[in-house]
Design a protein around this motif. Structure first.
Motif, mmCIF file in Angstrom:
data_model
loop_
_atom_site.group_PDB
_atom_site.id
_atom_site.type_symbol
_atom_site.label_atom_id
_atom_site.label_comp_id
_atom_site.label_asym_id
_atom_site.label_seq_id
_atom_site.Cartn_x
_atom_site.Cartn_y
_atom_site.Cartn_z
ATOM 1 N N GLU A 186 1.082 1.744 14.792
ATOM 2 C CA GLU A 186 0.689 3.233 14.802
ATOM 3 C C GLU A 186 -0.710 3.344 13.982
ATOM 4 O OE1 GLU A 186 3.562 1.765 13.591
ATOM 5 O OE2 GLU A 186 4.630 2.507 15.305
ATOM 6 N N ASP A 187 -1.026 2.491 12.888
ATOM 7 C CA ASP A 187 -2.348 2.545 12.163
ATOM 8 C C ASP A 187 -3.559 2.288 13.211
ATOM 9 O OD1 ASP A 187 -0.737 3.070 10.054
ATOM 10 O OD2 ASP A 187 -0.835 0.869 9.240
ATOM 11 N N SER A 238 -3.915 6.038 18.020
ATOM 12 C CA SER A 238 -4.129 7.379 17.513
ATOM 13 C C SER A 238 -4.643 8.423 18.682
ATOM 14 C CB SER A 238 -5.059 7.803 16.319
ATOM 15 O OG SER A 238 -6.348 7.727 16.462
ATOM 16 N N ASP A 239 -4.412 9.481 18.733
ATOM 17 C CA ASP A 239 -5.230 10.524 19.799
ATOM 18 C C ASP A 239 -6.634 10.165 19.907
ATOM 19 O OD1 ASP A 239 -2.418 11.579 20.195
ATOM 20 O OD2 ASP A 239 -2.560 13.078 18.967
ATOM 21 N N GLU A 274 -7.881 7.378 19.333
ATOM 22 C CA GLU A 274 -8.373 6.055 19.713
ATOM 23 C C GLU A 274 -7.052 5.673 20.485
ATOM 24 O OE1 GLU A 274 -9.533 2.637 17.429
ATOM 25 O OE2 GLU A 274 -11.584 3.549 17.799
#
Length: 181
Positions: free
Chosen positions: A22-23, A26-27, A29
């Motif tokens: 999750e790190d 993202s939206d 990337e």
């Protein structure tokens, strides 16, 4: 999430380990972009690995040649004081050799590369060759260390790729299940 990348002593960047996908995803990337970046990084590491393997091969051939040349200089130093002539076969071409009588002159000629040959005293030649041999051995040790480091980085990036890919598959499956409900 961007992190400061460390490097080994010769500047090869260390790959980050993805603990929390999750790190990295993202939206801004999405997983496919992250996977593409990881594949690009793996390709760069593999390119460096190929260059290091070539360097290792050259050094593994070069070191014995330098050591043989040092041994020959030592032999000439040993024979310099005696009146006994030294005969040898020397290579004129790949399959053509000639006999030669080596007379003690106190000097040798060394090929330096790029069609350059210089005359050195025995002591100067031995110092130069010993220095080159030590440099080549150090370079070989560094190359072997870099190869091991690169293999670790490639493995880490392959694990990262698998983790992100599996996470993405799981997220798509959950999204499909939620859409069908």
């Amino acid at each position: 999430m961007a992190t400061k990348m460390d490097a080994n002593p010769r500047g090869i960047p260390k790959s980050p380990f993805v603990e929390r996908v999750e790190d990295y995803v993202s939206d801004a990337e999405p997983a496919d972009v992250v996977l593409r970046k990881f594949q690009e990084t793996i390709s760069k590491y593999k390119f460096m690995e190929v260059n290091m393997l070539q360097r290792r091969k050259v050094l593994e051939e070069k070191i014995p040649e330098i050591e043989k040349t040092i041994a020959m200089v030592d032999f000439l130093v040993e024979k310099q004081g005696s009146d006994e002539p030294v005969y040898t076969d020397y290579e004129l071409n790949d399959t053509l050799y000639a006999k030669a009588k080596v007379e003690a002159s106190g000097t040798v000629y060394l090929w330096l590369g790029a069609n350059v040959m210089l005359e050195y005293t025995f002591e100067e030649a031995k110092d130069l060759l010993s220095s080159k041999c030590e440099t080549a051995k150090t370079s070989l040790r560094n190359t072997l260390e870099d190869l091991e480091f690169l293999r670790d980085q490639i493995t880490t990036m392959e694990v990262n790729t698998a983790r992100v890919y599996n996470w993405d598959v799981k997220q798509r499956r959950l999204a499909r299940e939620q859409a069908s409900n």
